[in-house]
Scaffold this motif. Sequence first.
Motif, PDB file in Angstrom:
ATOM      1  N   ALA A 182      34.200  46.017  45.427  1.00  0.00           N
ATOM      2  CA  ALA A 182      34.355  46.644  44.193  1.00  0.00           C
ATOM      3  C   ALA A 182      33.160  45.667  43.452  1.00  0.00           C
ATOM      4  N   LEU A 183      33.132  44.547  43.441  1.00  0.00           N
ATOM      5  CA  LEU A 183      32.309  43.599  42.663  1.00  0.00           C
ATOM      6  C   LEU A 183      30.822  44.143  42.962  1.00  0.00           C
ATOM      7  N   ARG A 184      30.510  44.207  44.501  1.00  0.00           N
ATOM      8  CA  ARG A 184      29.382  44.416  44.584  1.00  0.00           C
ATOM      9  C   ARG A 184      28.825  45.782  44.085  1.00  0.00           C
ATOM     10  N   ALA A 185      29.907  46.780  44.208  1.00  0.00           N
ATOM     11  CA  ALA A 185      29.478  48.197  43.647  1.00  0.00           C
ATOM     12  C   ALA A 185      29.136  48.099  42.154  1.00  0.00           C
ATOM     13  N   LEU A 186      30.236  47.314  41.524  1.00  0.00           N
ATOM     14  CA  LEU A 186      30.080  47.331  40.024  1.00  0.00           C
ATOM     15  C   LEU A 186      28.503  46.705  39.760  1.00  0.00           C
ATOM     16  N   ASP A 187      28.272  45.708  40.523  1.00  0.00           N
ATOM     17  CA  ASP A 187      26.919  44.872  40.203  1.00  0.00           C
ATOM     18  C   ASP A 187      25.845  46.045  40.431  1.00  0.00           C
ATOM     19  N   ALA A 188      25.913  46.955  41.516  1.00  0.00           N
ATOM     20  CA  ALA A 188      24.716  47.895  41.794  1.00  0.00           C
ATOM     21  C   ALA A 188      24.643  48.854  40.602  1.00  0.00           C
ATOM     22  N   ALA A 189      25.961  49.197  40.125  1.00  0.00           N
ATOM     23  CA  ALA A 189      25.990  50.118  38.856  1.00  0.00           C
ATOM     24  C   ALA A 189      25.405  49.446  37.551  1.00  0.00           C
ATOM     25  N   GLY A 190      25.145  48.218  37.688  1.00  0.00           N
ATOM     26  CA  GLY A 190      24.245  47.359  36.489  1.00  0.00           C
ATOM     27  C   GLY A 190      25.660  46.966  35.529  1.00  0.00           C
ATOM     28  N   ILE A 191      26.866  46.379  36.214  1.00  0.00           N
ATOM     29  CA  ILE A 191      27.747  45.920  35.366  1.00  0.00           C
ATOM     30  C   ILE A 191      27.984  44.653  35.845  1.00  0.00           C
ATOM     31  N   LYS A 192      28.080  43.624  34.678  1.00  0.00           N
ATOM     32  CA  LYS A 192      28.355  42.291  34.857  1.00  0.00           C
ATOM     33  C   LYS A 192      29.655  41.974  34.751  1.00  0.00           C
ATOM     34  N   VAL A 193      30.581  41.340  35.745  1.00  0.00           N
ATOM     35  CA  VAL A 193      31.950  41.119  35.467  1.00  0.00           C
ATOM     36  C   VAL A 193      32.117  39.712  35.379  1.00  0.00           C
ATOM     37  N   VAL A 194      33.065  39.354  34.231  1.00  0.00           N
ATOM     38  CA  VAL A 194      33.407  38.037  34.027  1.00  0.00           C
ATOM     39  C   VAL A 194      34.855  38.060  33.984  1.00  0.00           C
ATOM     40  N   PHE A 195      35.442  36.644  34.512  1.00  0.00           N
ATOM     41  CA  PHE A 195      36.720  36.525  34.487  1.00  0.00           C
ATOM     42  C   PHE A 195      37.077  35.265  33.361  1.00  0.00           C
ATOM     43  N   SER A 196      37.934  35.699  32.589  1.00  0.00           N
ATOM     44  CA  SER A 196      37.997  34.708  31.437  1.00  0.00           C
ATOM     45  C   SER A 196      39.704  34.921  30.734  1.00  0.00           C
ATOM     46  N   ASN A 197      40.003  34.126  29.917  1.00  0.00           N
ATOM     47  CA  ASN A 197      41.483  34.064  29.487  1.00  0.00           C
ATOM     48  C   ASN A 197      41.499  34.870  28.118  1.00  0.00           C
ATOM     49  N   ILE A 198      41.160  36.266  28.574  1.00  0.00           N
ATOM     50  CA  ILE A 198      41.255  37.352  27.604  1.00  0.00           C
ATOM     51  C   ILE A 198      42.766  37.687  27.231  1.00  0.00           C
ATOM     52  N   ASP A 199      43.132  38.489  26.198  1.00  0.00           N
ATOM     53  CA  ASP A 199      44.291  38.947  25.729  1.00  0.00           C
ATOM     54  C   ASP A 199      45.083  40.140  26.709  1.00  0.00           C
ATOM     55  N   THR A 200      43.885  40.713  27.112  1.00  0.00           N
ATOM     56  CA  THR A 200      44.144  42.252  27.838  1.00  0.00           C
ATOM     57  C   THR A 200      43.786  42.102  29.142  1.00  0.00           C
ATOM     58  N   ILE A 201      44.201  43.045  30.052  1.00  0.00           N
ATOM     59  CA  ILE A 201      44.032  42.874  31.755  1.00  0.00           C
ATOM     60  C   ILE A 201      42.609  43.133  31.887  1.00  0.00           C
ATOM     61  N   ARG A 202      41.918  44.067  31.260  1.00  0.00           N
ATOM     62  CA  ARG A 202      40.699  44.574  31.360  1.00  0.00           C
ATOM     63  C   ARG A 202      40.062  45.108  30.155  1.00  0.00           C
ATOM     64  N   ARG A 203      38.570  44.732  29.915  1.00  0.00           N
ATOM     65  CA  ARG A 203      37.894  45.074  28.751  1.00  0.00           C
ATOM     66  C   ARG A 203      36.611  45.477  29.013  1.00  0.00           C
ATOM     67  N   PHE A 204      36.109  46.480  28.793  1.00  0.00           N
ATOM     68  CA  PHE A 204      34.686  46.841  29.316  1.00  0.00           C
ATOM     69  C   PHE A 204      33.875  46.985  27.751  1.00  0.00           C
ATOM     70  N   ASP A 205      32.622  46.455  28.017  1.00  0.00           N
ATOM     71  CA  ASP A 205      31.748  46.868  26.730  1.00  0.00           C
ATOM     72  C   ASP A 205      30.431  47.579  27.106  1.00  0.00           C
ATOM     73  N   PRO A 206      30.614  49.010  26.692  1.00  0.00           N
ATOM     74  CA  PRO A 206      29.574  49.931  27.317  1.00  0.00           C
ATOM     75  C   PRO A 206      28.222  49.633  26.698  1.00  0.00           C
ATOM     76  N   GLU A 207      28.058  48.847  25.643  1.00  0.00           N
ATOM     77  CA  GLU A 207      26.741  48.321  25.129  1.00  0.00           C
ATOM     78  C   GLU A 207      26.231  47.115  25.845  1.00  0.00           C
ATOM     79  N   THR A 208      26.824  46.201  26.164  1.00  0.00           N
ATOM     80  CA  THR A 208      26.445  45.035  27.153  1.00  0.00           C
ATOM     81  C   THR A 208      26.637  45.118  28.370  1.00  0.00           C
ATOM     82  N   ARG A 209      27.319  46.244  28.980  1.00  0.00           N
ATOM     83  CA  ARG A 209      27.693  46.678  30.319  1.00  0.00           C
ATOM     84  C   ARG A 209      28.395  45.397  31.186  1.00  0.00           C
ATOM     85  N   THR A 210      29.394  44.862  30.200  1.00  0.00           N
ATOM     86  CA  THR A 210      30.026  43.777  30.535  1.00  0.00           C
ATOM     87  C   THR A 210      31.437  44.158  30.832  1.00  0.00           C
TER      88      THR A 210
END
Length: 466
Positions: A182-210
Amino acid sequence: MPVQKLYAGAKLRELRGRLSLTQKDFAGKLGVSLPYLNQMENNNRPVSTAVVLGLAQEFGFDVTELQSGDEARLVGDMREALADPVFAGDAPALADLRLTAANAPALARAFLDLHAAYRQTHERLASLDEALGREDARLQPSPWEEVRDFFHYCDNYIDAVDRSAERFAASRQPGETMAEAALRALDAAGIKVVFSNIDTIRRFDPETRTLAMSQRSNKATQTFQLLLQLALETQGKLLDATLDLARFQSDAARDVAKVGLANYFAGAALMPYAAFLEAARNTRHDLEVLATQFGASLEQVAHRLSTLQRPGAKGIPFFFVRVDQAGTITKRHSATTLQFARYGGACPLWNVHQAFEVPSQFLRQLAETPDGVRYFCLARDVSKSGGAYDTPTRRYAIGLGCEVKHAHALVYADHMDISAAQAYAPIGISCRICERRNCHQRSVPPLERNLRVDPNQRGTLPYQLD
């Protein structure tokens, strides 16, 4: 139990329509007379064994589709709707409801939509919403309920999405985990994945593709959420085409359904159909072994088992349900004849409610519904930690089960005496449509029974049922 005759007129008409055949041509290919086919299509006669064989041999038709659960679902839903006090007088006979579900399913669904609209308006008025004075006060079903019913009547199996997810799973490189794929496919789609101490399970920023992922979540949740985001980013055309066919009544329902389809893709990719079905059979449906093998949670595995309804390669017809601590059903699906209440909670005699009392244990139960069908039921609590001391833990219980004739294929049913009649607990769907006379947990009288009250005696109930 006597063999139940198979009435499948709607399915026969649907198949003939797909083949663009006249009744005469269809009857000829099946080797029956035109009047006989007409009677079967109108449910005046059951489908004969010869016709079943003809459907399989002549058209390659998966005859298990003739036993679609749509009719049972519609009957159960109509009985529950008719239990509403708004319907005064005697309720239609069960035989009439079955005829309606079999011969006029569109009419039955229209009735259910109308009742749902009534309930919504009534509840909004009761809460002083002033909905009638607003411009958007249209009688529409709740988006959540509309999407729930969409999956319910699709047998919780979406073929195109399921197969696409299976193809993605097959594209993994040797030794690659599903999370890595999944990480490889997301990278191929131009999406950067970061793991951090956020207060939601998942959060996608369409502008920065993060894509920010919570590092507090367990591995199964992280993998599932990566696959969900991948579906939203790479399967858009497929999801939109499926949504177009569904014809939801509001944009909100379509948006909810799109996330639901992305969730479906994630589960189907994490547990690809053919591999998961084979593993389920080999492990005799051991949820813990399957969870370990596919890197999934117990709830994800149980839910996936209830979706194995691919024509020509079906698994055991399971029901799956999730309830909260108040007994409210938050997820439901049944590929069996057992149906769940659309509103309110499940039968209190069902073992899924007891799962909260014995954490981390599987509870087994043999149960019988008022129609005489017997089931093997499995229940367990599932807790979803927030990942930190000061975050709330969500607690649910899940139930999984099947008709007892399939119990031999489940490791959990070992050493249970399924032949003993006294071993089966009497359960129902909803008190208003359950006809049991002496249930000690009954909350309201059944719809189709008259009450007698004797002030000089008190039994299990404060009234007697005729």
